[in-house]
Design a protein around this motif. Structure first.
Motif, PDB file in Angstrom:
ATOM      1  N   PRO A 211       0.968  -1.317   0.037  1.00  0.00           N
ATOM      2  CA  PRO A 211      -0.109   0.029   0.130  1.00  0.00           C
ATOM      3  C   PRO A 211       0.662   1.366  -0.004  1.00  0.00           C
ATOM      4  O   PRO A 211       1.618   1.417   0.760  1.00  0.00           O
ATOM      5  CB  PRO A 211      -0.606   0.024   1.445  1.00  0.00           C
ATOM      6  CG  PRO A 211      -0.686  -1.708   1.705  1.00  0.00           C
ATOM      7  CD  PRO A 211       0.616  -1.777   1.206  1.00  0.00           C
ATOM      8  N   LEU A 212       0.586   2.106  -0.934  1.00  0.00           N
ATOM      9  CA  LEU A 212       1.349   3.568  -1.176  1.00  0.00           C
ATOM     10  C   LEU A 212       0.126   4.449  -0.779  1.00  0.00           C
ATOM     11  O   LEU A 212      -0.567   4.786  -1.480  1.00  0.00           O
ATOM     12  CB  LEU A 212       1.954   3.412  -2.428  1.00  0.00           C
ATOM     13  CG  LEU A 212       2.670   4.867  -3.095  1.00  0.00           C
ATOM     14  CD1 LEU A 212       3.550   5.195  -2.262  1.00  0.00           C
ATOM     15  CD2 LEU A 212       2.726   4.935  -4.469  1.00  0.00           C
ATOM     16  N   VAL A 213       0.607   5.301   0.191  1.00  0.00           N
ATOM     17  CA  VAL A 213      -0.505   6.450   0.769  1.00  0.00           C
ATOM     18  C   VAL A 213       0.027   7.591   0.169  1.00  0.00           C
ATOM     19  O   VAL A 213       1.126   8.031   0.380  1.00  0.00           O
ATOM     20  CB  VAL A 213      -0.385   6.294   2.364  1.00  0.00           C
ATOM     21  CG1 VAL A 213      -1.402   7.615   2.786  1.00  0.00           C
ATOM     22  CG2 VAL A 213      -0.694   4.985   2.931  1.00  0.00           C
ATOM     23  N   TYR A 214      -0.875   8.356  -0.536  1.00  0.00           N
ATOM     24  CA  TYR A 214      -0.695   9.727  -0.755  1.00  0.00           C
ATOM     25  C   TYR A 214      -1.509  10.651  -0.081  1.00  0.00           C
ATOM     26  O   TYR A 214      -2.841  10.423   0.049  1.00  0.00           O
ATOM     27  CB  TYR A 214      -0.901   9.934  -2.428  1.00  0.00           C
ATOM     28  CG  TYR A 214       0.197   9.937  -3.126  1.00  0.00           C
ATOM     29  CD1 TYR A 214       0.694   8.421  -3.535  1.00  0.00           C
ATOM     30  CD2 TYR A 214       0.640  11.024  -3.851  1.00  0.00           C
ATOM     31  CE1 TYR A 214       1.737   8.365  -4.537  1.00  0.00           C
ATOM     32  CE2 TYR A 214       1.642  10.836  -4.443  1.00  0.00           C
ATOM     33  CZ  TYR A 214       2.379   9.443  -5.162  1.00  0.00           C
ATOM     34  OH  TYR A 214       3.356   9.395  -5.784  1.00  0.00           O
ATOM     35  N   GLU A 215      -1.078  11.595   0.561  1.00  0.00           N
ATOM     36  CA  GLU A 215      -1.520  12.719   1.285  1.00  0.00           C
ATOM     37  C   GLU A 215      -1.794  13.740   0.311  1.00  0.00           C
ATOM     38  O   GLU A 215      -0.654  14.484  -0.267  1.00  0.00           O
ATOM     39  CB  GLU A 215      -0.853  13.099   2.697  1.00  0.00           C
ATOM     40  CG  GLU A 215      -0.713  11.883   3.619  1.00  0.00           C
ATOM     41  CD  GLU A 215      -0.114  12.374   4.883  1.00  0.00           C
ATOM     42  OE1 GLU A 215       0.028  11.481   5.780  1.00  0.00           O
ATOM     43  OE2 GLU A 215       0.250  13.464   5.121  1.00  0.00           O
ATOM     44  N   LEU A 216      -2.994  14.330   0.241  1.00  0.00           N
ATOM     45  CA  LEU A 216      -3.134  15.117  -0.828  1.00  0.00           C
ATOM     46  C   LEU A 216      -3.838  16.649  -0.079  1.00  0.00           C
ATOM     47  O   LEU A 216      -4.427  16.477   0.812  1.00  0.00           O
ATOM     48  CB  LEU A 216      -4.152  14.792  -1.766  1.00  0.00           C
ATOM     49  CG  LEU A 216      -3.867  13.395  -2.481  1.00  0.00           C
ATOM     50  CD1 LEU A 216      -5.107  12.855  -3.244  1.00  0.00           C
ATOM     51  CD2 LEU A 216      -2.624  13.517  -3.654  1.00  0.00           C
ATOM     52  N   ASP A 217      -3.461  17.874  -0.649  1.00  0.00           N
ATOM     53  CA  ASP A 217      -4.168  19.009  -0.113  1.00  0.00           C
ATOM     54  C   ASP A 217      -5.407  19.286  -0.702  1.00  0.00           C
ATOM     55  O   ASP A 217      -5.903  18.408  -1.571  1.00  0.00           O
ATOM     56  CB  ASP A 217      -2.960  20.413  -0.576  1.00  0.00           C
ATOM     57  CG  ASP A 217      -2.949  20.583  -2.010  1.00  0.00           C
ATOM     58  OD1 ASP A 217      -3.850  20.248  -2.623  1.00  0.00           O
ATOM     59  OD2 ASP A 217      -2.130  21.455  -2.018  1.00  0.00           O
ATOM     60  N   ALA A 218      -6.020  20.434  -0.300  1.00  0.00           N
ATOM     61  CA  ALA A 218      -7.439  20.700  -0.941  1.00  0.00           C
ATOM     62  C   ALA A 218      -7.646  20.617  -2.533  1.00  0.00           C
ATOM     63  O   ALA A 218      -8.674  20.303  -2.726  1.00  0.00           O
ATOM     64  CB  ALA A 218      -7.768  22.072  -0.193  1.00  0.00           C
ATOM     65  N   GLU A 219      -6.435  20.913  -2.923  1.00  0.00           N
ATOM     66  CA  GLU A 219      -6.536  20.846  -4.771  1.00  0.00           C
ATOM     67  C   GLU A 219      -6.006  19.470  -5.153  1.00  0.00           C
ATOM     68  O   GLU A 219      -5.607  19.352  -6.244  1.00  0.00           O
ATOM     69  CB  GLU A 219      -5.738  22.015  -5.171  1.00  0.00           C
ATOM     70  CG  GLU A 219      -6.093  23.402  -4.775  1.00  0.00           C
ATOM     71  CD  GLU A 219      -7.630  23.718  -5.126  1.00  0.00           C
ATOM     72  OE1 GLU A 219      -7.921  23.239  -6.032  1.00  0.00           O
ATOM     73  OE2 GLU A 219      -8.228  24.105  -4.234  1.00  0.00           O
ATOM     74  N   LEU A 220      -6.079  18.696  -4.296  1.00  0.00           N
ATOM     75  CA  LEU A 220      -5.412  17.236  -4.515  1.00  0.00           C
ATOM     76  C   LEU A 220      -3.776  17.087  -4.728  1.00  0.00           C
ATOM     77  O   LEU A 220      -3.498  16.315  -5.813  1.00  0.00           O
ATOM     78  CB  LEU A 220      -6.292  16.553  -5.467  1.00  0.00           C
ATOM     79  CG  LEU A 220      -7.853  16.156  -5.222  1.00  0.00           C
ATOM     80  CD1 LEU A 220      -8.492  15.239  -6.108  1.00  0.00           C
ATOM     81  CD2 LEU A 220      -8.055  15.848  -4.028  1.00  0.00           C
ATOM     82  N   ARG A 221      -3.252  18.233  -4.687  1.00  0.00           N
ATOM     83  CA  ARG A 221      -1.774  18.149  -5.106  1.00  0.00           C
ATOM     84  C   ARG A 221      -1.024  17.475  -3.673  1.00  0.00           C
ATOM     85  O   ARG A 221      -1.413  17.484  -2.476  1.00  0.00           O
ATOM     86  CB  ARG A 221      -1.484  19.763  -4.839  1.00  0.00           C
ATOM     87  CG  ARG A 221      -1.504  20.456  -6.098  1.00  0.00           C
ATOM     88  CD  ARG A 221      -0.963  21.651  -5.991  1.00  0.00           C
ATOM     89  NE  ARG A 221      -1.476  22.600  -4.945  1.00  0.00           N
ATOM     90  CZ  ARG A 221      -1.997  23.489  -5.137  1.00  0.00           C
ATOM     91  NH1 ARG A 221      -2.506  24.130  -6.301  1.00  0.00           N
ATOM     92  NH2 ARG A 221      -2.767  24.414  -3.985  1.00  0.00           N
ATOM     93  N   PRO A 222      -0.368  16.566  -4.279  1.00  0.00           N
ATOM     94  CA  PRO A 222       0.320  15.643  -3.016  1.00  0.00           C
ATOM     95  C   PRO A 222       1.219  16.590  -2.316  1.00  0.00           C
ATOM     96  O   PRO A 222       2.044  17.227  -2.682  1.00  0.00           O
ATOM     97  CB  PRO A 222       1.597  14.740  -3.859  1.00  0.00           C
ATOM     98  CG  PRO A 222       0.920  14.719  -5.278  1.00  0.00           C
ATOM     99  CD  PRO A 222       0.460  16.211  -5.370  1.00  0.00           C
TER     100      PRO A 222
END
Ligand code: 2PG
Length: 248
Positions: A211-222
């Motif tokens: 599992p590779l987790v991406y945390e994204l900001d409100a604009e879905l930028r990593p």
């Protein structure tokens, strides 16, 4: 902050045999099933729970997803299957052994076929029995959407619509999304999300069922990304993927 989990399928029969796979619909090995189960355990123990899952129309990704969701007791989840998440089409190379191909054409050529951004392997012919146009699961596709070969750029172009029209709106609607797909369709998505250069994406190798987790900001930028699990094991698994194109 949003979280997105990306996961490549577990070991397939052709991963084990070190053969170019692409759109060939190869199943998981017993080890691949066990990897998927472990991924589900890990996600559960790290407190992940999903609202929707996206996967390809290839059974190695679908089965990995089923096993992981079963392990998480989340088999009730809606699953969206999209051909756009299929593995990069490997053209005429599909089915060939990677090490034998490297011995025949050279490791450098195999690295170009495997990882060059804009150079595709030779196309498959439309009268080839392996041609996806003969497969009922692709009957709704326009003829020009059915690949005969692809470079990663082609894969990026066909993966992005499922991101923009499906995955991204689901995340923005507050859904926890799990994407179970393939080494190169995930590299295509990662190139887009992280805005990586052609050189940088060349070095990215994705291990099976981690599992590779991406945390994204409100604009879905990593904001950041990380693999769950034993980091040394993951590094070794990534190096093993990179080495599959060596002549031995
Ligand atoms: O064979 C394939 O379709 C892919 C993924 O298994 O391999 P590679 O890492 O060589 O692009």
């Amino acid at each position: 902050m949003y979280k997105l989990v990306l996961m490549r399928h577990g070991e397939s029969q052709w991963n084990l045999e070190n053969r170019f796979t692409g759109w060939a619909d190869v199943d998981l090995t017993d080890k691949g099933r066990e990897e998927a189960r472990k991924a589900g355990e890990l996600l559960k123990s790290e407190g992940f729970s999903f609202d929707v899952a996206y996967t390809s129309v290839l059974k190695r990704a679908i089965r990995t997803l089923w096993i992981a969701l079963d392990t998480m007791d989340q088999m009730y989840l809606p699953i969206v299957h999209s051909w756009r998440l299929n593995e990069r089409h490997y053209g005429d190379l599909q089915g060939l052994n990677k090490a034998e191909t490297a011995a025949k054409f050279g490791e450098e050529q195999v690295l170009i076929w495997r990882r060059a951004y804009a150079i595709a392997p030779n196309p498959m012919k439309v009268d080839d029995p392996r041609f996806a146009g003969n497969d009922p699961r692709y009957k709704k596709l326009k003829p020009e959407e059915i690949p005969l070969t692809e470079c990663l750029k082609d894969t990026v172009d066909r993966v992005i619509p499922v991101w923009k029209d499906g995955i991204a709106p689901a995340i923005k609607a507050g859904k926890q999304v799990l994407v179970a797909a393939h080494g190169n369709s995930l590299r295509a998505l990662i190139k887009y999300l992280d805005n990586l250069s052609e050189d940088d994406i060349l070095k990215v190798n994705i291990p099976t069922a981690r599992p590779l987790v991406y945390e994204l900001d409100a604009e879905l930028r990593p904001i950041k990304h990380y693999y769950l699990g034993d980091q040394a094991e993951i590094e070794a698994a990534m190096a093993a993927v990179a080495n599959q194109g060596k002549a031995k």
